[in-house]
Design a protein around this motif. Structure first.
Motif, PDB file in Angstrom:
ATOM      1  N   PHE A 233       0.781  -1.137   0.169  1.00 27.85           N
ATOM      2  CA  PHE A 233       0.013   0.016  -0.075  1.00 27.85           C
ATOM      3  C   PHE A 233       0.834   1.054  -0.095  1.00 27.85           C
ATOM      4  CE2 PHE A 233      -2.778   3.179   1.872  1.00 27.85           C
ATOM      5  CZ  PHE A 233      -3.880   3.028   0.901  1.00 27.85           C
ATOM      6  N   GLU A 234       1.975   1.118   0.541  1.00 23.28           N
ATOM      7  CA  GLU A 234       2.788   2.431   0.544  1.00 23.28           C
ATOM      8  C   GLU A 234       3.279   2.766  -0.680  1.00 23.28           C
ATOM      9  OE1 GLU A 234       5.529  -1.244   0.919  1.00 23.28           O
ATOM     10  OE2 GLU A 234       3.554  -0.442   1.778  1.00 23.28           O
ATOM     11  N   ASN A 235       3.241   2.004  -1.536  1.00 25.24           N
ATOM     12  CA  ASN A 235       3.887   2.382  -3.114  1.00 25.24           C
ATOM     13  C   ASN A 235       2.649   2.726  -3.979  1.00 25.24           C
ATOM     14  OD1 ASN A 235       6.391   1.402  -2.108  1.00 25.24           O
ATOM     15  ND2 ASN A 235       5.841  -0.818  -2.873  1.00 25.24           N
ATOM     16  N   ILE A 236       1.396   2.696  -3.437  1.00 21.69           N
ATOM     17  CA  ILE A 236       0.226   2.962  -4.115  1.00 21.69           C
ATOM     18  C   ILE A 236       0.402   4.623  -4.853  1.00 21.69           C
ATOM     19  CG2 ILE A 236      -2.207   3.483  -4.294  1.00 21.69           C
ATOM     20  CD1 ILE A 236      -1.267   0.587  -5.007  1.00 21.69           C
ATOM     21  N   PRO A 237       0.469   5.587  -3.675  1.00 18.12           N
ATOM     22  CA  PRO A 237       0.816   7.128  -4.297  1.00 18.12           C
ATOM     23  C   PRO A 237       1.634   7.045  -5.151  1.00 18.12           C
ATOM     24  CG  PRO A 237       0.412   6.684  -1.744  1.00 18.12           C
ATOM     25  CD  PRO A 237       0.574   5.255  -2.282  1.00 18.12           C
ATOM     26  N   GLY A 238       2.918   6.633  -5.124  1.00 16.19           N
ATOM     27  CA  GLY A 238       3.913   6.755  -5.930  1.00 16.19           C
ATOM     28  C   GLY A 238       3.518   6.118  -7.438  1.00 16.19           C
ATOM     29  N   SER A 239       2.933   4.843  -7.356  1.00 16.62           N
ATOM     30  CA  SER A 239       2.394   4.448  -8.466  1.00 16.62           C
ATOM     31  C   SER A 239       1.534   5.317  -9.304  1.00 16.62           C
ATOM     32  CB  SER A 239       1.723   3.062  -8.160  1.00 16.62           C
ATOM     33  OG  SER A 239       2.621   2.026  -7.483  1.00 16.62           O
ATOM     34  N   ILE A 240       0.608   5.841  -8.633  1.00 13.09           N
ATOM     35  CA  ILE A 240      -0.504   6.456  -9.252  1.00 13.09           C
ATOM     36  C   ILE A 240       0.143   7.892  -9.865  1.00 13.09           C
ATOM     37  CG2 ILE A 240      -2.464   8.172  -9.126  1.00 13.09           C
ATOM     38  CD1 ILE A 240      -3.259   5.978  -6.836  1.00 13.09           C
ATOM     39  N   SER A 324       2.592  -1.219  -8.167  1.00 16.60           N
ATOM     40  CA  SER A 324       2.816  -1.152  -6.574  1.00 16.60           C
ATOM     41  C   SER A 324       3.927  -2.324  -6.112  1.00 16.60           C
ATOM     42  CB  SER A 324       1.604  -1.233  -5.622  1.00 16.60           C
ATOM     43  OG  SER A 324       1.045  -2.469  -5.746  1.00 16.60           O
ATOM     44  N   SER A 325       3.847  -3.598  -6.859  1.00 18.96           N
ATOM     45  CA  SER A 325       4.819  -4.477  -6.348  1.00 18.96           C
ATOM     46  C   SER A 325       6.253  -4.292  -7.065  1.00 18.96           C
ATOM     47  CB  SER A 325       4.369  -5.825  -6.855  1.00 18.96           C
ATOM     48  OG  SER A 325       4.054  -5.847  -8.052  1.00 18.96           O
ATOM     49  N   ASN A 326       6.335  -3.199  -8.166  1.00 20.37           N
ATOM     50  CA  ASN A 326       7.571  -3.144  -8.732  1.00 20.37           C
ATOM     51  C   ASN A 326       8.193  -4.092  -9.492  1.00 20.37           C
ATOM     52  OD1 ASN A 326       8.235  -0.221  -8.073  1.00 20.37           O
ATOM     53  ND2 ASN A 326       8.630  -0.837  -5.864  1.00 20.37           N
ATOM     54  N   VAL A 327       7.363  -5.002  -9.848  1.00 18.36           N
ATOM     55  CA  VAL A 327       8.011  -6.220 -10.554  1.00 18.36           C
ATOM     56  C   VAL A 327       8.080  -6.096 -12.285  1.00 18.36           C
ATOM     57  CG1 VAL A 327       7.007  -8.083  -9.053  1.00 18.36           C
ATOM     58  CG2 VAL A 327       5.627  -7.225 -10.873  1.00 18.36           C
ATOM     59  N   TRP A 328       7.385  -4.739 -12.420  1.00 14.21           N
ATOM     60  CA  TRP A 328       7.442  -4.177 -13.931  1.00 14.21           C
ATOM     61  C   TRP A 328       8.735  -3.989 -14.217  1.00 14.21           C
ATOM     62  CZ3 TRP A 328       8.264   0.795 -15.398  1.00 14.21           C
ATOM     63  CH2 TRP A 328       8.130   1.714 -14.608  1.00 14.21           C
ATOM     64  N   ARG A 329       9.727  -3.667 -13.276  1.00 14.00           N
ATOM     65  CA  ARG A 329      11.013  -2.905 -13.640  1.00 14.00           C
ATOM     66  C   ARG A 329      12.096  -3.980 -13.209  1.00 14.00           C
ATOM     67  NH1 ARG A 329      13.123   0.763 -10.224  1.00 14.00           N
ATOM     68  NH2 ARG A 329      12.257   1.065  -8.046  1.00 14.00           N
ATOM     69  N   GLU A 330      11.825  -4.977 -12.603  1.00 15.06           N
ATOM     70  CA  GLU A 330      12.842  -5.925 -11.993  1.00 15.06           C
ATOM     71  C   GLU A 330      13.158  -7.059 -13.126  1.00 15.06           C
ATOM     72  OE1 GLU A 330      11.467  -7.362  -8.321  1.00 15.06           O
ATOM     73  OE2 GLU A 330      11.353  -5.427  -7.410  1.00 15.06           O
ATOM     74  N   LYS A 331      14.579  -7.324 -13.036  1.00 12.97           N
ATOM     75  CA  LYS A 331      14.994  -8.342 -13.859  1.00 12.97           C
ATOM     76  C   LYS A 331      15.032  -9.752 -12.990  1.00 12.97           C
ATOM     77  CE  LYS A 331      18.532  -5.843 -16.274  1.00 12.97           C
ATOM     78  NZ  LYS A 331      19.979  -5.544 -16.890  1.00 12.97           N
TER      79      LYS A 331
END
Length: 558
Positions: A233-240, A324-331
């Protein structure tokens, strides 16, 4: 396979992947939204009442209820587009692609309202007593353009394989293999048998299956998405914030993600948005044509809800889970696919601290703006490690920790490469760390939740239900198109080919399948959009007649 994918990609770049196609799709939705005074907002609550059966009448003619028609149409749209398609859009276009998917859905609510109304209005009863409808019928019966109707019907048959068959079972089989280790062909064989059992029962059995599957799969997936979003949840504001900031600028390189331009995010977002909710494609009207009602506009009202549920709700949840999980930019460790792999002739460093601006060069290469030189020759491989001074690009990222295996053992020898393409050989496997996309990316995101590693099972189960129901619905779309083209006797042969293709698609190359789906979508969408634009006045007249009937019969005004 690589050459075939290159040819298909070239074709797609001129139609489904082109700017003019995206513009036609969005501008049609925008035009009807203004022309009909924002029906997706004004009639939203009324559409819910129609689905509930509040205005059903005794003498309504058709094969299914409003809810069953909605469930069948939703089962055709809620599929890999919601799980794999969103992940692919973000992988290609970055966070902003999600915004353009939602915009596409908002205008798509009106487009679907129009296409379903017109298709239902000009439907026909077949020789076996069932209803047959879809854009091909208004093209034939109202526009008197039989050639366009035939073109659309042929495109529908092709799209039933490119949209509803091959990519669906491929995503299921890949996800089941990644989660449970079951070979793709085994999954494909079992599901092909189940598919045959359902579709041989016709629209009645299809409707009964989908009305149970759709609510169940939506609840399961909704819980899984919330588990990821709340856990991060703490990543939601940053994601939006990331979505908002990248809308008109594109996404800069971050982590293993090498960036995406505005044009690419816009194009992929709209394109994947269409794949998800199919607004404008002309597919859902075929399902809605079976609904029991003598008022075509009432079924158009029901259709307004589809893009909202499919894209604005479900795709948004998937997108927020991925971001929010940041997996889209992880190898991550994965097995490389040939069509996603490219060899560059120099070694590049994608780290931000690199003084040679390699990251910028790679970003421009990935976006297609300034291509870097590719490698041709032989790669020296020793004990599984590539010793030549090259860079491997896989899934639009710089591959790391690359290992080459042949028949399960670390390979030593030479690998032939021509213009950046590895000349694949039997039993050759290349593994390493890179970005991933489609269903595997969503599966990874779901492990970053309260469910931990069990989260990937939710994706596998959700994908199984979503994609299987999509394949069921698209078989119906294809058999209605075959009925239009060659008569009802041709349907049994079509169903046989459809089931066999469903099995074969379970172990085919995913990149080629996704490229093919983009082409077949465009082949359906273009004649359908042209047709509804020609019939714009007919649509407005139908809407006025509908409200006159509602006021006279039920005392309701718009």
């Amino acid at each position: 396979m690589q050459q075939l994918n290159d040819v298909l990609s070239l074709i797609d770049s001129y139609i489904g992947g082109s700017f003019w196609f995206v513009a036609l799709l969005l501008l049609t939705g925008l035009f009807f939204t203004i022309y009909l005074k924002f029906p997706q907002i004004r009639f939203f609550s009324h559409a819910i009442d129609v689905v509930k059966g509040k205005f059903d009448e005794q003498d309504d003619e058709g094969d299914t209820s409003h809810f069953q028609a909605l469930a069948t149409a939703l089962s055709g749209t809620v599929g890999t587009g919601n799980i794999a398609g969103v992940a692919l859009a973000i992988h290609l276009g970055g966070p902003a692609a999600l915004f353009w998917m939602i915009v596409t859905a908002f205008f798509g609510m009106t487009t679907k309202f129009v296409e379903v109304t017109l298709s239902h209005k000009y439907r026909e009863k077949t020789a076996d007593g069932t209803m047959a409808g879809g854009p091909m019928y208004f093209m034939k019966n109202k526009l008197n353009m039989k050639w366009m109707a035939v073109l659309f019907a042929i495109a529908t048959v092709l799209s039933s394989f490119g949209t509803g068959n091959l990519p669906q079972v491929n995503s299921i089989a890949s996800s089941i293999y990644a989660t449970f280790g079951i070979d793709q062909y085994i999954t494909g064989a079992i599901l092909a048998v189940l598919l045959a059992f359902v579709i041989l029962g016709g629209i009645s059995r299809i409707a009964k299956v989908t009305e149970k599957l759709v609510p169940m799969m939506a609840v399961i997936y909704f819980i899984g998405c919330l588990a990821v979003i709340l856990f991060n949840f703490e990543n939601i504001p940053g994601s939006i914030g990331k979505i908002a900031s990248d809308i008109f600028s594109g996404t800069s390189a971050t982590g293993g993600f090498l960036g995406a331009t505005f044009a690419f995010a816009f194009n992929r977002g709209v394109n994947r948005g269409l794949f998800s909710n199919e607004a404008g494609q002309g597919s859902a009207p075929i399902a809605h044509a079976s609904a029991k009602t003598k008022e075509p506009v009432s079924e158009g009202m029901v259709a307004i809800l589809e893009p909202f549920i499919d894209t604005i709700v479900i795709c948004s949840l998937t997108g927020l889970a991925l971001l929010s999980s940041n997996v889209w930019r992880e190898k991550v460790d994965n097995t490389f696919q040939q069509t996603d792999l490219q060899v560059l002739s120099t070694r590049y460093d994608d780290r931000k601290s690199n003084p040679n601006n390699d990251r910028d060069k790679l970003s421009l290469h990935i976006s297609g703006e300034e291509k870097l030189p590719t490698y041709t020759g032989e790669l020296t491989v020793v004990d599984g490690n590539i010793k030549s001074t090259v860079t491997l690009i896989h899934a639009r990222s710089v591959a790391e920790d690359v290992v080459v295996l042949l028949e399960g053992e670390k390979y030593s020898g030479e690998l032939d490469v021509k213009e950046g393409v590895v000349q694949w050989r039997s039993n050759l496997v290349i593994k390493g760390k890179s970005l991933i996309h489609s269903a595997p990316l969503t599966s990874l995101a779901f492990t970053r939740s309260y469910f931990g590693d069990f989260g990937k099972y939710i994706v596998s189960i959700g994908l199984l239900l979503f994609a299987f129901s999509t394949a069921i619905s698209w078989s119906y779309y294809g058999d209605r198109a075959m009925t239009f083209l060659l008569g009802s006797k041709s349907v049994i042969y079509y169903r046989g080919v459809y089931v066999v293709s469903f099995f074969v698609g379970s172990f085919a190359d995913t990149t080629i399948i996704w490229t093919l789906s983009g082409i077949t979508i465009a082949l359906m969408t273009i004649p359908n959009l042209v047709g509804i634009l020609i019939l714009r006045k007919d649509m407005k007249d139908s809407l006025e007649t509908y409200w006159e009937h509602m006021e006279k019969k039920f005392g309701i005004k718009q």
